[in-house]
Structure formats: C-alpha cells, structure tokens
Design an enzyme around this catalytic site. Sequence first.
Site, PDB file in Angstrom:
ATOM      1  CB  ALA A   8      -0.945   0.009   1.204  1.00  0.00           C
ATOM      2  N   GLY A   9       1.789   1.294  -0.958  1.00  0.00           N
ATOM      3  CA  GLY A   9       2.552   2.510  -1.183  1.00  0.00           C
ATOM      4  C   GLY A   9       1.760   3.436  -2.087  1.00  0.00           C
ATOM      5  N   GLY A  12       0.050   1.385  -5.246  1.00  0.00           N
ATOM      6  CA  GLY A  12      -0.905   0.417  -4.718  1.00  0.00           C
ATOM      7  C   GLY A  12      -2.090   1.094  -4.039  1.00  0.00           C
ATOM      8  CE  LYS A 204       6.699   3.431 -15.808  1.00  0.00           C
ATOM      9  NZ  LYS A 204       5.741   3.124 -14.726  1.00  0.00           N
ATOM     10  CG  ASN A 208      11.551   3.523 -15.841  1.00  0.00           C
ATOM     11  OD1 ASN A 208      12.225   2.580 -16.242  1.00  0.00           O
ATOM     12  ND2 ASN A 208      10.331   3.360 -15.356  1.00  0.00           N
ATOM     13  CB  SER A 273       9.743   5.979  -8.390  1.00  0.00           C
ATOM     14  OG  SER A 273      10.474   5.251  -9.356  1.00  0.00           O
ATOM     15  CD  GLU A 285      11.585  -0.037  -8.491  1.00  0.00           C
ATOM     16  OE1 GLU A 285      10.991  -1.127  -8.357  1.00  0.00           O
ATOM     17  OE2 GLU A 285      10.998   1.011  -8.761  1.00  0.00           O
TER      18      GLU A 285
END
Length: 324
Positions: A8-9, A12, A204, A208, A273, A285
């Site tokens: 739930a970031g 999400g 994408k 990025n 991000s 990431e």
Amino acid sequence: MKVCIYGAGAIGGWIGVKLARAGCEVSVVARGATLDALRTQGLRLQEGEATHAVPVKASSSPTELGVQDLIVVAVKAPALAEVAKAIAPLLGPDTMVLTAMNGVPWWFFQGFGGSFAGTALKAVDPDGSIARAIPAEHVIGCVVHASCSLNGPGHVKHHFGNKLILGEPSGVKSERVQQLAALLTKGGHEVEISEQIQKDTWYKLWGNMTVNPVSAMTGATTDLILNDDLVRGFISAVMLEAREIGGRIGIPIAQQPEDRHQVTRKLGAFKTSMLQDVEAGKPVELDALVTVVKELGEFTQVPTPFTDALLGLSRLHARVHGLY
C-alpha cells in the site's frame, strides 16, 4: 470482487482507492504505521484539492484475509521476494495477480521472446522462488503511466497521469483481462489492453532505466538531468544499448533517445521514484531496471559498456548508503 492490495505505497494505494470506489471489497497487507493508519483512517487518496477515504480491511497476515479474486502487487522490486514467501494464503485457483511494478518482471519471457521464451532472469528472481510462488498463469501484467507519492502512511497524493496498460503474458485478450479492464475503468482509470505487455514494459523501461539511477546518485530532478549535455549524452548511449537488446528479443524501438527525452521534458521538473526512495532511505530497485538489462545483453550478445558503467556507479552509491 475481493481485492487485496499487497504493497500500500503510492501506486498500490492509488489503485486500491479506485477499486474500492468501483465497488470492490478491498483489503490490504500492511505493517507498522501504515497498518495503524489504515485501521483508523482508511485508505486515503488526494486528487487535486479533494481527498477521498475508503474503509479497507487491513492486516499484517495474508492468512487472516484469505483467498482473493484479485491481488494487486505494487511493491518495489526488492520487496518482491518477501511477498512471494507470504502470498500463498491469498491465492486460489482462479486468483488474478496484477503486477503494477517498474522494470522487467520475473515472468517476462513467459509466452514471449521467440528463442528466448521460457528464459529465467537471475537478476530479478535469482533462485526461481518468485516464479514458484506466483505461477505465470495467475499473472496479468500492468504498466503504470502515472505519478503518485505518499503524504504519510496510507495517504496517497496523485500528481499526474491516469493510465494503466494491462496484458496477459501470452498476449491473449482473455475474458478475465477484459473484465479487469472494465472494472479499473469503472474506478476511474484510463485503461488499455495490450497485445504484448512485454513491449509496453520494455518501452517504459527504455526511459526510466537511466533517469532513475542518475537521479538517485545526483539528487537531481529530471529537468536538470536532461539539461546537462554530458549527462544526457551518457543516458542516450545507455538507451542505444537497450534499444539494440530490445530489437534482438522482438521489441524494436523506432525512436531515437532524443525523441524520448522530449517526452520526459514535457513532464516538467519532477523527482523520479528512485530518488524518492533514496530520500526516504528505502532500497532501490536497480536489479529490475539496470542489472536485468546487463543480463539481457549477455543473452543477446550485445555489448553494454555504458549500461555497465551506470550499474556499477549506481550500485556502489546505493551500497554506500545502505540501500542495496
């Protein structure tokens, strides 16, 4: 429909509020301050001046939430292995798993890739544990074209963009993906069903995989990065390597790097991000965005000296700061 948001970031939470408003019964796997906030204040989304709050069932235990119709996995790639260990109680025979994540996913070569079809990617799933825990037949890929951030635990702020691209790894326009697209559209998303979600994922990534790690190392917003001729030239060199790799796995890109830079410029000055993660002290990431491109270069026999330099520098930066 029973929907569980796993992660739930910002993204999400954004999808979760929209699905709740579309009539779904939404639950969330969360811990710590996020769990407390969800239980007391619900899941909140700020859009412009308006804030919407929806009640959700929140728990740190997937077992407590039970089998779901849809699981939205919206964690950053470094957290995925832990999700895979705990996801089993949420999965039934017909459960869909929507992977709303950046980078190249573990299922990338399922139903795709010509001679590379079925290839496992060590960069994103080193021991195959993610693929075993979340079999490809459950997966629906999702490419997110939106920017969101967190005002606080369980409180999402939407900045721009509203598009979700969905697709089965096989490219089949299945009944389930059409139903999911209709549900997300009802919630207020702009939804497109892709004939080959891997191509949208790669396109994408092409933008990025460079700006993200450069911003993480320098602290610069995207406008400053692209305004520096030397940095922009380096980024373009990395993108040309990735474009050659894409062509060899069946994803040709007709654009030049400068074409993509113009698209990024139109978004204005924003923090990527990955820069947000660095500032928040969260793991970055890199593997799903950069290490995997190096691995694909090895598979396809494309030399990647510029990608290697980007990976080495950004990985070292992240290690020094305890983020990798």
